[in-house]
Motif scaffolding. Structure first.
Motif, PDB file in Angstrom:
ATOM      1  N   LEU A   1       0.841  -1.209   0.000  1.00 49.66           N
ATOM      2  CA  LEU A   1       0.000   0.000   0.000  1.00 49.66           C
ATOM      3  C   LEU A   1       0.869   1.249   0.000  1.00 49.66           C
ATOM      4  CD1 LEU A   1      -2.724  -1.131   2.549  1.00 49.66           C
ATOM      5  CD2 LEU A   1      -3.160  -0.437   0.201  1.00 49.66           C
TER       6      LEU A   1
ATOM      7  N   GLN B   1      -0.731   4.600  -1.116  1.00 51.70           N
ATOM      8  CA  GLN B   1      -1.913   4.605  -0.244  1.00 51.70           C
ATOM      9  C   GLN B   1      -1.439   4.645   1.211  1.00 51.70           C
ATOM     10  OE1 GLN B   1      -4.992   1.751  -1.904  1.00 51.70           O
ATOM     11  NE2 GLN B   1      -3.285   1.223  -3.194  1.00 51.70           N
TER      12      GLN B   1
ATOM     13  N   GLU C   1      -3.977   4.097   4.278  1.00 47.84           N
ATOM     14  CA  GLU C   1      -4.362   2.691   4.475  1.00 47.84           C
ATOM     15  C   GLU C   1      -3.196   1.893   5.046  1.00 47.84           C
ATOM     16  OE1 GLU C   1      -4.817   4.463   1.818  1.00 47.84           O
ATOM     17  OE2 GLU C   1      -6.895   4.318   1.136  1.00 47.84           O
TER      18      GLU C   1
END
Lengths: 299, 177
Positions: free
Chosen positions: A266, A271, A274
């Motif tokens: 991630l 990301q 997350e």
């Protein structure tokens, strides 16, 4: 003793002949009945579709196929694109017969791998010392392909090293014995697919493990190590796909590892929020990743 | 006199170097075309012969022919040119095989109606992939051993063993469920 126990439990045996006998007993169908004479060889079945056979022979084969469901089915399967693909061995043998420059030998590749391993080891030692002695130094960056720029306030890099091999206990039996139970084929193939992983050939490992995961949809280890291999090969998107394919229960030995590598994937795909959530989850667990996860998630 | 000899010598060297260079370029071009088309040519050869060993031979024959005619064949004519080579080889092979009467008389293709039980069984096991069905059919309908199946499919004997085991297990579950 083992055999008696197996027979008593009516467990399937690894040997196909034994399975054949079981099939016969349980279903009342004798496989010997299937063996019949008079079918055209598979080569003729395939060639009959391409208009290369002499006319009388082509007519006989075609009329047989029209009446024979077994040959019709076999022909359909033989014409599957995957079946007709040349293997690596065939490609190599054909190449050897041709007057062509041999594929480039790369002694530098081995040297580069050794150098990379040494650098990774050195950096890992630095990382472990840094993590165990206090907060992460801002200069510390793990050896990995650069990800997209992080938004302000979320700057961390999750170090990625090869995940330890945690295989089911039965896998050791599968290598030594011929009768390891119904999962033996999977375990044997898993061991073989993990060989390139152990040797640091992550792209090859990813391909082999992916194919194994498709063949055994219930498997847990194959998709996990496929994801880790992709991550180590620098393909974070593929890694993320494979690491999220099979969410594990908390009691599973690979649960912490899956969270850690998913967080890394991630993070590498940008990301960060997350990834930080997963690190926080890991921080609450008492696994081997706890300390690192706590320090990273606080940043 | 001395200058003339030197000139002649350097001219010969030039000719030699340029021919070496040309051959090197030819080989590199062949390698590039090989990488580009070998999969398609092999698959086509396999569809014409149904035998992997022959497909391997015919593919290499076609590329050898391409090497001989490399200066005449443009890239745009490939892989059609290679396909034609393979097709001619296959037609010649089947004509010869048929003339030797190994196929036309020795194998009467009879009784195509008695084997439907295996087909029914295989079609009921929906989890089977083509490769599993091929292995099962060749083993139990054609009576081939693992070595023969390996030759036919290009898989290793270990893979055949796994495919048979997996296929039988699936059939067994299907029938007993």
């Amino acid at each position: 003793m083992k055999e008696t126990k197996r027979a008593a439990n009516n467990m399937p045996h690894e040997d196909p002949e034994h399975q054949e006998r079981l099939l016969m007993v349980e279903t009342g169908i004798d496989p010997a009945v299937w063996r019949e004479q008079g079918h055209p060889p598979p080569s003729l079945l395939v060639a009959s579709r391409e208009d290369v056979l002499p006319q009388p022979l082509a007519e006989r084969v075609t009329s047989h196929i029209e009446l024979c469901p077994s040959c019709t089915r076999l022909l359909e399967d033989l014409l599957d694109p995957d079946v007709a693909c040349p293997t690596l061995g065939e490609i190599t043998r054909i190449r050897r017969r041709l007057p062509m420059p041999s594929p480039p030998q790369r002694p530098w590749k081995t040297l580069a791998l050794i150098a990379l391993t040494l650098v990774t080891a050195a950096l890992s030692i630095v990382a472990v010392r840094t993590l165990s002695s206090g907060p992460i130094s801002p200069q510390f960056v793990a050896p990995m392909p650069p990800g997209p720029p992080a938004p302000p306030g979320l700057v961390f890099r999750i170090p990625v090293e090869p995940a330890p091999l945690k295989l089911p206990p039965a896998s050791t039996l599968a290598w030594r014995s011929q009768d390891g139970g119904p999962d033996q084929a999977y375990l044997v193939e898993l061991g073989q697919a993990l060989k390139p992983y152990r040797e640091g050939r992550y792209r090859e490992a990813a391909v082999r493990l992916q194919s194994l995961a498709s063949q055994y949809p219930q498997s847990v280890e194959a998709p996990f190590y496929a994801g880790v291999s992709h991550l180590l090969a620098g393909d974070a998107l593929f890694a993320l796909e494979w690491l999220t394919k099979k969410p594990l229960v908390r009691s599973h030995p690979l649960y912490d590892d899956q969270l850690w590598y998913r967080a890394a994937a991630l993070e590498q795909t940008g990301q960060w929020a997350e990834a930080r959530d997963l690190l926080r989850q890991l921080c609450k667990l008492s696994g081997g990743y706890q300390q690192k996860a706590c320090q990273l998630s606080k940043r | 006199m001395e200058t003339d000899k030197t000139n002649r010598s350097s001219g010969a060297d030039y000719v030699f170097v340029s021919s070496v260079e040309r051959e090197k370029n030819r080989r590199e071009r062949l390698a590039r075309l090989y990488d580009q088309h070998v999969h398609a040519v092999f698959r086509y050869a396999w569809r014409l012969t149904g035998r992997r060993d022959l497909a391997e031979d015919f593919t290499s024959e076609a590329f050898l022919a391409l090497h001989r005619n490399l200066d005449q064949v443009e890239d745009a004519r490939l892989p059609a040119w290679l396909f034609t080579e393979v097709r001619n080889l296959a037609i010649e092979y089947w004509r010869r095989a048929s003339r030797e009467q190994t196929l036309s008389e020795a194998a009467p293709f009879l009784r195509p109606d008695g084997s439907s039980s295996l087909v029914d069984l295989l079609s009921r096991a929906t989890g089977l992939k083509p490769v599993h069905r091929i292995c099962l059919t060749l083993r139990y309908l054609y009576g081939m051993d693992r070595q023969e199946i390996a030759r036919q499919t290009g898989l290793s004997e270990h893979q055949i063993k796994s495919a048979l085991q997996y296929g039988l297990e699936l059939l067994r579950r299907e029938l007993t469920s």
